[in-house]
Design an enzyme around this catalytic site. Structure first.
Site, mmCIF file in Angstrom:
data_model
loop_
_atom_site.group_PDB
_atom_site.id
_atom_site.type_symbol
_atom_site.label_atom_id
_atom_site.label_comp_id
_atom_site.label_asym_id
_atom_site.label_seq_id
_atom_site.Cartn_x
_atom_site.Cartn_y
_atom_site.Cartn_z
ATOM 1 N N GLY A 1 0.810 -1.209 0.000
ATOM 2 C CA GLY A 1 0.000 0.000 0.000
ATOM 3 C C GLY A 1 0.843 1.258 0.000
ATOM 4 N N SER B 1 2.977 -6.677 -3.722
ATOM 5 C CA SER B 1 2.347 -5.424 -4.119
ATOM 6 C C SER B 1 3.376 -4.293 -4.084
ATOM 7 C CB SER B 1 1.143 -5.135 -3.216
ATOM 8 O OG SER B 1 0.387 -4.047 -3.687
ATOM 9 N N ASP C 1 -10.065 -23.730 -20.832
ATOM 10 C CA ASP C 1 -9.766 -24.662 -19.750
ATOM 11 C C ASP C 1 -9.053 -25.912 -20.264
ATOM 12 O OD1 ASP C 1 -9.665 -26.019 -17.382
ATOM 13 O OD2 ASP C 1 -11.814 -26.107 -17.037
ATOM 14 N N ASP D 1 -4.734 -27.073 -21.598
ATOM 15 C CA ASP D 1 -3.649 -27.789 -20.926
ATOM 16 C C ASP D 1 -3.929 -29.285 -20.820
ATOM 17 O OD1 ASP D 1 -5.642 -27.875 -19.031
ATOM 18 O OD2 ASP D 1 -4.574 -26.695 -17.527
ATOM 19 N N LEU E 1 -6.654 -30.729 -19.538
ATOM 20 C CA LEU E 1 -7.489 -31.131 -18.411
ATOM 21 C C LEU E 1 -8.481 -30.025 -18.089
ATOM 22 C CD1 LEU E 1 -7.953 -33.230 -16.088
ATOM 23 C CD2 LEU E 1 -6.399 -31.814 -14.715
ATOM 24 N N ASP F 1 -10.255 -28.450 -15.479
ATOM 25 C CA ASP F 1 -10.153 -28.432 -14.016
ATOM 26 C C ASP F 1 -10.477 -27.077 -13.421
ATOM 27 O OD1 ASP F 1 -7.984 -27.054 -14.978
ATOM 28 O OD2 ASP F 1 -6.476 -28.149 -13.831
ATOM 29 N N ASP G 1 -4.607 -10.573 -11.338
ATOM 30 C CA ASP G 1 -4.321 -9.375 -10.548
ATOM 31 C C ASP G 1 -5.150 -8.230 -11.107
ATOM 32 O OD1 ASP G 1 -3.148 -7.091 -9.305
ATOM 33 O OD2 ASP G 1 -1.275 -8.175 -9.070
ATOM 34 N N HIS H 1 -4.556 -10.334 -6.660
ATOM 35 C CA HIS H 1 -3.446 -9.484 -6.257
ATOM 36 C C HIS H 1 -2.772 -10.057 -5.022
ATOM 37 C CE1 HIS H 1 -0.968 -6.006 -5.972
ATOM 38 N NE2 HIS H 1 -1.462 -5.640 -4.807
#
Length: 595
Positions: free
Chosen positions: A149, A232, A306, A309, A311, A313, A472, A509
């Site tokens: 922050g 951060s 999805d 890759d 799979l 999942d 993020d 994040h």
């Protein structure tokens, strides 16, 4: 990094490398990624093989830290160092504090301040507040804990990272600081010239030699190895230290680093203005893209990506290919009537597409990086960064800390009006400006100078690990990937000798989201620095306390985090286990399940 302005930083053009905006062109980065290796327990990899004939010269190997015993605690109240005041010293019994449900051993707690002064600018008293925790059973290591922050408070110096033991549990002597101002001075400290510089980089530079001297008094010798970590803004501190203080630290662990923080903050104001165009309630930007609508988009992303890759999942491992495969306009139904959560309006599709493509001026000059589409956008933290933070955090940060000269305090009366009225075409350039008593621009004092030429870090044998979540909501993993791409180019494809980047699918994040976000990054970094065992994978697990982990996932799910640009591909076996995956170069269009 952004190509918007032509300001220079550390002698290198500020637009030296363009981000992955307008399509996230990561496929160009697939150069010479090594084949996946077998991974040891706790995510620590087998030692890297020796360089082949004609390959890069081996880098220096740093020796391992040696343990020591605390020799002094209460007497540290008399510790003497220039401009340093010790305000508290006490011995903390084992089990008084804990991390991850596990007790932390006995240690010495030291609190104090450095460089206390009365400002000639605003008459306020400023100081760099700090806390150090010195374990009785010392591993011979020092850890600087960068906090997040706007800083302004001294967080407990436990050296916590995600998932593994904290630095203090691992025997590190740990320091934490407020970066030169207290909470009551947020955010107006940004108008005080020296406080700006302390927050940006000088507090780390000031505290480091003092902390090492205090360690020497406590243990009878200085640290054998020194590390710095944070998430951060703490990740930004770490990235800045890698460029400015590489002679002082041996290992750098940056998590979700906002290393182009002024640009990202301006992008947040621009984003708020875009969301306002489609918000059904002008005072509530979250009505621009509701939780139901975000779930709709996440499901559309999963439907397209999805299985890339091998799979299905609920995770998108092959993010680079996904950005080529998914289209917000084609893959999400368009409303023909009222918004009801089953569709997006034409205007919503346009705004969402623009925001993910990256902030830009009215004549399409880039301000900040693009963001990848990832199903983790369903998380509440993503919404908080996109809809709430532009008003509560980014507006005052831009106004008082990053703009030169800073804005008048009167903007505090209407931060939403400031954010929504911010003219990026004219005001964004002020993050590169200097003026009168403000001798450094925010892009100078906040960002790492020349971050893609880490020669000092490389040449002395230091190592760096960067970890970033694919969802993020404030600092883009595309910007981090672009940084690594340029670092790699500047090292002729050999940056992996000293720096490695890991992206976490679904993670928001720093942590959270539908993700395996717990890892042993600090342990992997120590193993790399001191043993030469380069981490080809990190084994990441589910946080059982994370409410955004889908109920269909096993609470013991693990996944490999792969060295960028490799991605995790399913091979065979238990779909909940990392051992069923291998890290490979992504190959667009290949169904990995059919081998």
């Amino acid at each position: 990094m952004s190509r918007f302005f032509d300001g220079t930083r550390g002698g290198s053009p500020r637009n030296a490398h363009a981000p992955h905006a307008r399509g996230r062109h990561r496929m160009s980065a697939l150069v010479g990624a090594a084949a996946a290796s077998v991974v040891l327990t706790l995510g620590l990899a087998m030692p890297a093989a020796a360089a082949p004939p004609g390959g890069p010269s081996p880098l220096p190997q740093l020796s391992a830290a040696q343990p020591g015993t605390l020799k002094a605690c209460e007497s540290l109240v008399d510790f003497a160092f220039p401009s340093t005041k010790i305000t508290q010293v006490s011995r903390v019994a084992a089990g008084t504090v804990s991390n991850g449900g596990q007790p932390i051993g006995e240690h010495c707690l030291v609190r104090g301040t450095m460089n206390e002064r009365v400002s000639t600018f605003d008459g306020q008293t400023y100081a760099i507040g700090f806390e150090m925790r010195l374990p009785s059973a010392w591993a011979g290591r020092f850890l600087y804990q960068g906090n997040g922050g706007l800083d302004g408070s001294v967080a407990p110096a436990l050296g916590a990272t995600r998932g593994g033991e904290s630095g203090l549990q691992m025997g590190f002597a740990v320091i934490s600081s407020d970066a030169g101002h207290n909470g009551s001075q947020n955010p107006l400290f940004g108008r005080e010239p020296q406080a700006r510089l302390d927050y940006g980089y000088q507090a780390v530079g000031t505290l480091t030699p003092m902390a090492k001297a205090l360690i020497t008094d406590a243990y009878g010798r200085g640290p054998d190895r020194s590390y710095i970590t944070g998430g951060s803004n703490g990740g930004r501190h770490t990235m800045v230290a890698a460029a400015r203080y590489a002679d002082q630290y041996d290992g750098f662990l940056a998590i979700s680093p906002g290393f182009n923080l002024p640009q990202a903050a301006v992008a947040q104001l621009w984003g708020a203005q875009q969301w306002a165009r489609v918000a059904t309630t002008p005072a509530d930007l979250s009505t621009a893209f509701t939780p139901t609508e975000r779930t709709l988009v996440a499901q559309a992303i999963l439907a397209r990506c999805d299985g890339l890759d091998g799979l299905a999942d609920g995770m998108v491992q092959n993010s680079a290919t996904c950005q080529q495969a998914f289209s917000i306009k084609r893959d999400v139904p368009r409303c023909t009537g009222e918004r009801n959560g089953t569709c997006l309006t034409k205007e919503q599709q346009a705004v969402i597409g623009e925001i993910f493509a990256g902030a830009h001026t009215s004549n399409n000059k880039e301000i900040y990086s693009s963001f990848p589409f990832d199903p983790g956008l369903t998380q509440s933290g993503w919404a908080g960064w996109k809809f709430g933070s532009p008003i509560t955090r980014d507006a005052p940060a831009v106004g008082f800390i990053f703009t030169t000269p800073p804005a008048d305090p009167s903007i505090l009366a209407d931060l939403q009006g400031y954010a929504l009225g911010f003219d990026v075409d004219t005001e964004a350039a002020k993050i590169y400006a200097t003026s009168g008593i403000y001798t450094e621009s925010s892009m100078s004092f906040m960002t790492p100078p020349d971050p893609t030429h880490l020669d000092t870090l490389r040449d002395r044998g230091a190592k760096m690990i960067v970890i970033h979540g694919a969802s993020d909501g404030v600092f883009s993993p595309d910007d981090t990937a672009a940084w690594f791409d340029e670092l790699d180019r500047n090292n002729r494809g050999n940056a992996e000798q000293f720096a490695r980047y890991f992206e976490v699918p679904g993670m928001g994040h720093v942590a959270g989201g539908p993700a395996t976000d717990q890892h042993h990054g600090l342990a992997a970094l120590v193993d790399w620095v001191e043993q030469g065992s380069a981490p080809d994978q990190l084994i990441a697990s589910v946080n059982p306390a994370n409410p955004e982990v889908p109920a269909t996932w096993s609470p013991t799910r693990t996944r490999p985090l792969c060295v960028y640009p490799q991605v995790a591909q399913y091979v065979s076996g238990d779909p909940e286990s990392a051992s069923s995956f291998a890290c490979e170069r992504p190959r667009p269009g290949l169904a990995y399940g059919a081998r």
